[in-house]
Design a protein around this motif. Sequence first.
Motif, mmCIF file in Angstrom:
data_model
loop_
_atom_site.group_PDB
_atom_site.id
_atom_site.type_symbol
_atom_site.label_atom_id
_atom_site.label_comp_id
_atom_site.label_asym_id
_atom_site.label_seq_id
_atom_site.Cartn_x
_atom_site.Cartn_y
_atom_site.Cartn_z
ATOM 1 N N GLU A 1 0.844 -1.193 0.000
ATOM 2 C CA GLU A 1 0.000 0.000 0.000
ATOM 3 C C GLU A 1 0.882 1.247 0.000
ATOM 4 O O GLU A 1 1.890 1.324 0.692
ATOM 5 N N GLY A 2 0.500 2.210 -0.816
ATOM 6 C CA GLY A 2 1.239 3.460 -0.883
ATOM 7 C C GLY A 2 2.492 3.408 -1.727
ATOM 8 O O GLY A 2 3.266 4.361 -1.712
ATOM 9 N N ARG A 3 2.710 2.325 -2.471
ATOM 10 C CA ARG A 3 3.890 2.218 -3.337
ATOM 11 C C ARG A 3 3.471 2.197 -4.798
ATOM 12 O O ARG A 3 2.320 2.022 -5.145
ATOM 13 N N GLY A 4 4.445 2.360 -5.668
ATOM 14 C CA GLY A 4 4.178 2.635 -7.065
ATOM 15 C C GLY A 4 3.561 1.497 -7.856
ATOM 16 O O GLY A 4 3.964 0.341 -7.730
ATOM 17 N N ILE A 5 2.570 1.847 -8.680
ATOM 18 C CA ILE A 5 1.949 0.901 -9.603
ATOM 19 C C ILE A 5 1.740 1.586 -10.952
ATOM 20 O O ILE A 5 1.751 2.820 -11.059
ATOM 21 N N MET A 6 1.545 0.781 -11.978
ATOM 22 C CA MET A 6 1.082 1.244 -13.278
ATOM 23 C C MET A 6 -0.065 0.332 -13.690
ATOM 24 O O MET A 6 -0.103 -0.835 -13.302
ATOM 25 N N MET A 7 -0.986 0.840 -14.478
ATOM 26 C CA MET A 7 -2.029 -0.015 -15.021
ATOM 27 C C MET A 7 -2.560 0.584 -16.311
ATOM 28 O O MET A 7 -2.386 1.783 -16.583
ATOM 29 N N CYS A 8 -3.198 -0.263 -17.122
ATOM 30 C CA CYS A 8 -3.698 0.222 -18.399
ATOM 31 C C CYS A 8 -4.827 -0.665 -18.898
ATOM 32 O O CYS A 8 -5.056 -1.767 -18.387
ATOM 33 N N GLY A 9 -5.550 -0.179 -19.896
ATOM 34 C CA GLY A 9 -6.649 -0.910 -20.496
ATOM 35 C C GLY A 9 -7.326 -0.046 -21.544
ATOM 36 O O GLY A 9 -6.929 1.103 -21.785
ATOM 37 N N TYR A 10 -8.369 -0.591 -22.176
ATOM 38 C CA TYR A 10 -9.017 0.062 -23.301
ATOM 39 C C TYR A 10 -10.501 0.307 -22.997
ATOM 40 O O TYR A 10 -11.335 -0.571 -23.197
ATOM 41 N N PRO A 11 -10.843 1.513 -22.506
ATOM 42 C CA PRO A 11 -12.248 1.821 -22.214
ATOM 43 C C PRO A 11 -13.107 1.729 -23.473
ATOM 44 O O PRO A 11 -12.745 2.269 -24.530
ATOM 45 N N GLY A 12 -14.249 1.069 -23.348
ATOM 46 C CA GLY A 12 -15.116 0.892 -24.497
ATOM 47 C C GLY A 12 -15.654 2.188 -25.067
ATOM 48 O O GLY A 12 -15.839 2.318 -26.281
ATOM 49 N N GLU A 13 -15.901 3.175 -24.213
ATOM 50 C CA GLU A 13 -16.487 4.417 -24.716
ATOM 51 C C GLU A 13 -15.485 5.228 -25.542
ATOM 52 O O GLU A 13 -15.886 6.179 -26.234
#
Length: 264
Positions: free
Chosen positions: A145-157
């Motif tokens: 908790e409180g440490r670095g993350i990245m995330m990604c994806g493709y929103p349908g809208e």
Amino acid sequence: MSFSEEWSLPEGHPVSVERAKELMQGDLGRVHFDILARVCSPLYWHVPDDKGARPIRANGTLSYIQADGQVFGVTAAHVITDYLKVEKEPGCVLQLGNTALSADIIDMDEGLDIATLRLNAATLASVGKQIMPVSLSRPNDIPQEGRGIMMCGYPGEDRHQRPNQNVDWGMLGVIGIARRVSEDQITWIPDHDNDMPVPGIPQLPRNKNLGGISGGPLIAWFERPTTYLSYFSLAGVIKEASAELEYVVASRSHFIRPDGRIER
């Protein structure tokens, strides 16, 4: 990109908060976004209508995972379940990026909301971009908790279907910190008050509908002791996003084995 007020620098770290912000607003932020663009692709399906068009029914996101010298796909189980409901309709095609795909399922756990798929070399070569699979986390790489993350994806809208089955995709890319970490999931919430703009990358608006990012990777950053050399690996698979409450939930990825099996 954001640094929450709850975030604190590890004691004795050689990079200050101010320097970190400078780096992320410069070329480093763009480099991280480019990494995210290569670790996943849109996973979607289309069925011909009575006018001869092939409208997209729905989409999710598939993450590319590398383990034991092989590459396989990971997505949310509910994405695959939704596809299986329509796969028998005449002319239904499942597609990964630019290429048609067979839903060759390795394993699926609906409780964890994780599914793994086999990907052959021909498929990986024809998705329409150079991919960069992300590694599974090592046993000692535990997200915090409180440490670095990245995330990604493709929103349908954000997808725009063009003539001749061409599709323009808008990718969500996030660099931030983990909000909550439990045995089976990781959560993230945006910190709009501390967002830092990165040139050329759209900012995340408030209450954005993120439907379609399910199956995308949540990646955690780690550092080697004393040297502070950083590296990243898969920490979670996105399974839920709320526009109203503004949060994203990912299932922890330590349930995924190097051969693609899912074990609790």
